[in-house]
Design a protein around this motif. Structure first.
Motif, PDB file in Angstrom:
ATOM      1  N   TYR A   1      77.240 -11.879  32.047  1.00  0.00           N
ATOM      2  CA  TYR A   1      78.201 -10.894  31.538  1.00  0.00           C
ATOM      3  C   TYR A   1      78.472 -10.961  30.043  1.00  0.00           C
ATOM      4  CZ  TYR A   1      79.286 -10.138  36.436  1.00  0.00           C
ATOM      5  OH  TYR A   1      79.206  -9.839  37.765  1.00  0.00           O
TER       6      TYR A   1
ATOM      7  N   LYS B   1      78.102  -7.095  41.339  1.00  0.00           N
ATOM      8  CA  LYS B   1      77.893  -5.992  42.289  1.00  0.00           C
ATOM      9  C   LYS B   1      77.798  -4.692  41.494  1.00  0.00           C
ATOM     10  CE  LYS B   1      80.656  -8.300  45.826  1.00  0.00           C
ATOM     11  NZ  LYS B   1      80.663  -9.580  45.172  1.00  0.00           N
ATOM     12  N   PRO B   2      77.048  -3.723  41.990  1.00  0.00           N
ATOM     13  CA  PRO B   2      77.018  -2.417  41.314  1.00  0.00           C
ATOM     14  C   PRO B   2      78.425  -1.806  41.297  1.00  0.00           C
ATOM     15  CG  PRO B   2      75.312  -2.540  42.988  1.00  0.00           C
ATOM     16  CD  PRO B   2      76.171  -3.752  43.171  1.00  0.00           C
ATOM     17  N   ALA B   3      78.766  -1.138  40.220  1.00  0.00           N
ATOM     18  CA  ALA B   3      80.069  -0.507  40.111  1.00  0.00           C
ATOM     19  C   ALA B   3      80.179   0.630  41.115  1.00  0.00           C
ATOM     20  CB  ALA B   3      80.286   0.018  38.698  1.00  0.00           C
ATOM     21  N   GLU B   4      81.388   0.804  41.644  1.00  0.00           N
ATOM     22  CA  GLU B   4      81.632   1.866  42.639  1.00  0.00           C
ATOM     23  C   GLU B   4      82.277   3.063  41.971  1.00  0.00           C
ATOM     24  OE1 GLU B   4      83.969   0.141  45.708  1.00  0.00           O
ATOM     25  OE2 GLU B   4      82.553  -1.463  46.071  1.00  0.00           O
TER      26      GLU B   4
ATOM     27  N   HIS C   1      85.490  -4.750  35.799  1.00  0.00           N
ATOM     28  CA  HIS C   1      84.507  -3.663  35.754  1.00  0.00           C
ATOM     29  C   HIS C   1      83.900  -3.651  34.358  1.00  0.00           C
ATOM     30  CE1 HIS C   1      86.023  -1.899  39.523  1.00  0.00           C
ATOM     31  NE2 HIS C   1      87.205  -2.280  39.078  1.00  0.00           N
TER      32      HIS C   1
ATOM     33  N   PRO D   1      76.722  -2.320  31.830  1.00  0.00           N
ATOM     34  CA  PRO D   1      75.782  -2.409  32.941  1.00  0.00           C
ATOM     35  C   PRO D   1      76.329  -1.795  34.239  1.00  0.00           C
ATOM     36  CG  PRO D   1      76.830  -4.524  32.604  1.00  0.00           C
ATOM     37  CD  PRO D   1      77.316  -3.613  31.508  1.00  0.00           C
ATOM     38  N   ARG D   2      77.590  -1.304  34.181  1.00  0.00           N
ATOM     39  CA  ARG D   2      78.250  -0.705  35.345  1.00  0.00           C
ATOM     40  C   ARG D   2      78.172  -1.629  36.557  1.00  0.00           C
ATOM     41  NH1 ARG D   2      80.130   4.097  35.057  1.00  0.00           N
ATOM     42  NH2 ARG D   2      79.625   4.726  37.156  1.00  0.00           N
ATOM     43  N   ARG D   3      78.698  -2.830  36.360  1.00  0.00           N
ATOM     44  CA  ARG D   3      78.780  -3.817  37.432  1.00  0.00           C
ATOM     45  C   ARG D   3      80.215  -4.294  37.556  1.00  0.00           C
ATOM     46  NH1 ARG D   3      74.221  -8.048  35.819  1.00  0.00           N
ATOM     47  NH2 ARG D   3      75.150  -7.642  33.833  1.00  0.00           N
ATOM     48  N   THR D   4      80.525  -4.871  38.707  1.00  0.00           N
ATOM     49  CA  THR D   4      81.845  -5.451  38.923  1.00  0.00           C
ATOM     50  C   THR D   4      81.699  -6.915  39.311  1.00  0.00           C
ATOM     51  OG1 THR D   4      81.961  -4.879  41.277  1.00  0.00           O
ATOM     52  CG2 THR D   4      82.792  -3.248  39.714  1.00  0.00           C
TER      53      THR D   4
END
Length: 153
Positions: A94, A149-152, A119, A123-126
């Motif tokens: 990150y 994890k991929p962002a929701e 968030h 990279p649009r990840r959480t």
């Protein structure tokens, strides 16, 4: 002729005069570390209801990531032992993303422990993490291995 000074101007002058001795008393004029870090990093977007301790801890963790400072991140660990490998993994995962827009969703209430979802906009990840008061009475992070994890969104 006598000229009256408006009340607002007088109040501002008195405030400046009262603060001048405090400024002059500082040993080197440096800002406290937290204020300097706050000014040197992009703002952390926040949702939910953080406590003062949980907010400051999450900010410090994100700043350590953005600075690629694994030692500073490891120092926030509440679990004891050597958190260096986890901190290096977080920085590797990150570090670059923490330079950009980061939002922290503070879940539940945070008097002694709080779950937070970070968030990362780039990279649009959480990433979920737990902040809590450690054995020494200060706030810190439960520094587990990162699990992006991929962002929701």
């Amino acid at each position: 002729m006598s000229r009256k000074i408006p009340r607002a101007a007088l109040a501002a002058l008195l405030t400046l005069a009262a603060g001048a001795p405090l400024t002059a008393c500082s040993d080197d004029g440096a800002r406290p570390a937290y204020q300097a870090d706050y000014a040197d990093h992009p703002p952390l977007r926040v949702t939910g209801h953080p406590s003062t301790g949980s907010l400051e801890t999450v900010q410090r963790a994100v700043w350590a990531l953005a600075d690629r400072d694994a030692d500073a991140l490891a120092a926030l660990d509440t679990e004891g032992g050597d958190a260096g490998s986890e901190a290096r993994a977080w920085v590797g995962t990150y570090g670059k993303a923490a330079d950009g827009e980061v939002t922290a969703d503070f879940l539940d209430e945070g008097s002694v422990r709080q779950e937070v979802v970070l968030h990362f906009g780039g990279p649009r990840r959480t990433q979920e993490l737990t902040v809590r008061i450690g054995d020494d009475g200060t706030w810190g992070v439960v520094l587990d291995a990162p699990d992006p994890k991929p962002a929701e969104r």
